[in-house]
Design a protein around this motif. Structure first.
Motif, PDB file in Angstrom:
ATOM      1  N   THR A 161      38.783  27.328  35.628  1.00  0.00           N
ATOM      2  CA  THR A 161      39.168  27.630  37.010  1.00  0.00           C
ATOM      3  C   THR A 161      40.670  27.487  37.209  1.00  0.00           C
ATOM      4  N   HIS A 162      41.264  26.463  36.607  1.00  0.00           N
ATOM      5  CA  HIS A 162      42.712  26.268  36.727  1.00  0.00           C
ATOM      6  C   HIS A 162      43.461  27.503  36.230  1.00  0.00           C
ATOM      7  N   THR A 163      43.010  28.044  35.093  1.00  0.00           N
ATOM      8  CA  THR A 163      43.671  29.206  34.512  1.00  0.00           C
ATOM      9  C   THR A 163      43.412  30.461  35.343  1.00  0.00           C
ATOM     10  N   VAL A 164      42.216  30.601  35.884  1.00  0.00           N
ATOM     11  CA  VAL A 164      41.903  31.733  36.757  1.00  0.00           C
ATOM     12  C   VAL A 164      42.880  31.768  37.927  1.00  0.00           C
ATOM     13  N   VAL A 165      43.038  30.624  38.588  1.00  0.00           N
ATOM     14  CA  VAL A 165      43.893  30.553  39.771  1.00  0.00           C
ATOM     15  C   VAL A 165      45.360  30.807  39.406  1.00  0.00           C
ATOM     16  N   ALA A 166      45.826  30.195  38.319  1.00  0.00           N
ATOM     17  CA  ALA A 166      47.223  30.346  37.914  1.00  0.00           C
ATOM     18  C   ALA A 166      47.549  31.797  37.549  1.00  0.00           C
ATOM     19  N   PHE A 167      46.702  32.437  36.766  1.00  0.00           N
ATOM     20  CA  PHE A 167      46.980  33.812  36.350  1.00  0.00           C
ATOM     21  C   PHE A 167      46.776  34.814  37.478  1.00  0.00           C
ATOM     22  N   ASN A 168      45.907  34.507  38.426  1.00  0.00           N
ATOM     23  CA  ASN A 168      45.767  35.381  39.581  1.00  0.00           C
ATOM     24  C   ASN A 168      47.064  35.405  40.387  1.00  0.00           C
ATOM     25  N   ALA A 218      41.942  36.316  31.889  1.00  0.00           N
ATOM     26  CA  ALA A 218      41.502  37.704  32.072  1.00  0.00           C
ATOM     27  C   ALA A 218      40.920  37.923  33.463  1.00  0.00           C
ATOM     28  N   ILE A 219      40.134  36.990  33.944  1.00  0.00           N
ATOM     29  CA  ILE A 219      39.549  37.128  35.284  1.00  0.00           C
ATOM     30  C   ILE A 219      40.635  37.069  36.353  1.00  0.00           C
ATOM     31  N   GLY A 220      41.531  36.092  36.252  1.00  0.00           N
ATOM     32  CA  GLY A 220      42.596  35.946  37.244  1.00  0.00           C
ATOM     33  C   GLY A 220      43.522  37.145  37.272  1.00  0.00           C
ATOM     34  N   ALA A 221      43.970  37.568  36.101  1.00  0.00           N
ATOM     35  CA  ALA A 221      44.884  38.710  36.032  1.00  0.00           C
ATOM     36  C   ALA A 221      44.169  39.999  36.417  1.00  0.00           C
ATOM     37  N   GLY A 222      42.937  40.155  35.967  1.00  0.00           N
ATOM     38  CA  GLY A 222      42.193  41.384  36.251  1.00  0.00           C
ATOM     39  C   GLY A 222      41.954  41.604  37.735  1.00  0.00           C
ATOM     40  N   THR A 223      41.553  40.554  38.438  1.00  0.00           N
ATOM     41  CA  THR A 223      41.311  40.728  39.874  1.00  0.00           C
ATOM     42  C   THR A 223      42.605  41.009  40.629  1.00  0.00           C
ATOM     43  N   ALA A 224      43.700  40.384  40.209  1.00  0.00           N
ATOM     44  CA  ALA A 224      44.987  40.667  40.868  1.00  0.00           C
ATOM     45  C   ALA A 224      45.420  42.107  40.596  1.00  0.00           C
ATOM     46  N   LEU A 225      45.192  42.601  39.391  1.00  0.00           N
ATOM     47  CA  LEU A 225      45.550  43.987  39.077  1.00  0.00           C
ATOM     48  C   LEU A 225      44.720  44.984  39.883  1.00  0.00           C
ATOM     49  N   ILE A 226      43.472  44.657  40.146  1.00  0.00           N
ATOM     50  CA  ILE A 226      42.606  45.550  40.914  1.00  0.00           C
ATOM     51  C   ILE A 226      43.083  45.673  42.364  1.00  0.00           C
ATOM     52  N   PHE A 227      43.461  44.557  42.972  1.00  0.00           N
ATOM     53  CA  PHE A 227      43.748  44.558  44.407  1.00  0.00           C
ATOM     54  C   PHE A 227      45.220  44.703  44.780  1.00  0.00           C
ATOM     55  N   THR A 228      46.135  44.464  43.854  1.00  0.00           N
ATOM     56  CA  THR A 228      47.551  44.382  44.211  1.00  0.00           C
ATOM     57  C   THR A 228      48.279  45.684  43.934  1.00  0.00           C
ATOM     58  N   ARG A 229      49.091  46.091  44.889  1.00  0.00           N
ATOM     59  CA  ARG A 229      49.949  47.263  44.757  1.00  0.00           C
ATOM     60  C   ARG A 229      51.402  46.824  44.881  1.00  0.00           C
ATOM     61  N   PRO A 230      52.333  47.547  44.247  1.00  0.00           N
ATOM     62  CA  PRO A 230      53.750  47.165  44.350  1.00  0.00           C
ATOM     63  C   PRO A 230      54.245  47.195  45.795  1.00  0.00           C
ATOM     64  N   ALA A 258      44.722  37.621  49.360  1.00  0.00           N
ATOM     65  CA  ALA A 258      43.470  37.005  49.804  1.00  0.00           C
ATOM     66  C   ALA A 258      42.266  37.643  49.114  1.00  0.00           C
ATOM     67  N   LEU A 259      42.248  38.967  49.023  1.00  0.00           N
ATOM     68  CA  LEU A 259      41.130  39.651  48.368  1.00  0.00           C
ATOM     69  C   LEU A 259      41.049  39.316  46.886  1.00  0.00           C
ATOM     70  N   SER A 260      42.189  39.332  46.205  1.00  0.00           N
ATOM     71  CA  SER A 260      42.157  39.036  44.765  1.00  0.00           C
ATOM     72  C   SER A 260      41.797  37.578  44.515  1.00  0.00           C
ATOM     73  N   SER A 261      42.290  36.674  45.356  1.00  0.00           N
ATOM     74  CA  SER A 261      41.971  35.249  45.185  1.00  0.00           C
ATOM     75  C   SER A 261      40.493  34.983  45.438  1.00  0.00           C
ATOM     76  N   ALA A 262      39.956  35.539  46.513  1.00  0.00           N
ATOM     77  CA  ALA A 262      38.537  35.337  46.818  1.00  0.00           C
ATOM     78  C   ALA A 262      37.649  35.928  45.730  1.00  0.00           C
ATOM     79  N   THR A 263      38.015  37.105  45.244  1.00  0.00           N
ATOM     80  CA  THR A 263      37.211  37.750  44.204  1.00  0.00           C
ATOM     81  C   THR A 263      37.256  36.972  42.899  1.00  0.00           C
ATOM     82  N   CYS A 264      38.448  36.527  42.502  1.00  0.00           N
ATOM     83  CA  CYS A 264      38.532  35.809  41.223  1.00  0.00           C
ATOM     84  C   CYS A 264      37.769  34.486  41.290  1.00  0.00           C
TER      85      CYS A 264
END
Length: 177
Positions: free
Chosen positions: A87-94, A138-150, A54-60
């Protein structure tokens, strides 16, 4: 069966129909990695993962729409002035990056294949150019990398102990899931 083959042949050879198909398919497929992520977190009762998603999706999306408002770049097909980022690519890569980071390559690789198709499809359908898609990825992947932990499985581990006695020797292993 012959009719399906003929329909597929027409779709493959007809540029206009193929571009429409690609554009419509990216409208749907861009949501698949995030939807799979949400279902996966629910199925695993992974509350931390749902919060991270939710945090990574909202941020991206906030970053994406903020940039679209500031950068008025014409779409290649001339249909609007909100081309950068895609936007399509942001959402998909996130969603794809969340799956890869949280649950591993078994989930991430197919999700990245879908996300790559979405990016390619947006360029192929003449809705974006490669810079729009790369920026979105880059935006989608970057925000997911910031907020997501294994994902950590509780009570997982291996306990090994020696067996001695009765003239027999060995090792006992207990694997917890």
């Amino acid at each position: 069966m012959r009719y399906l083959f003929l329909l597929a042949l027409v779709l493959i050879t007809s540029t206009g129909i193929r571009a429409q198909f690609v554009e419509k398919s990216t409208d749907v497929l861009c949501l698949v990695p995030s939807a799979v992520s949400a279902v996966n977190t629910l199925a695993r009762h992974d509350r931390k993962g749902m919060l991270q998603l939710a945090l990574s999706s909202a941020t991206c999306l906030a970053v994406n729409y903020g940039l679209e408002a500031m950068i008025t770049k014409d779409r290649p097909d001339g249909s609007g002035r909100h081309s950068f980022p895609s936007t399509h690519t942001v959402v998909a890569f996130n969603g794809a990056t969340f799956l890869m980071r949280r649950y591993g390559w078994q989930w991430g690789v197919p999700a990245y294949a879908v996300a790559a198709y979405v990016g390619w499809g947006r360029v192929h359908a003449d809705r974006h150019d490669w810079w729009d898609v790369l920026g979105g990825a880059a935006i989608g992947a970057g925000t997911a990398l910031i907020f997501t932990r294994p994902f950590e499985v509780k009570n997982a581990g291996v306990t090994m102990s020696p067996i001695l006695g009765g003239g027999r020797y060995g090792v006992s292993a207990i694997v917890g899931f």
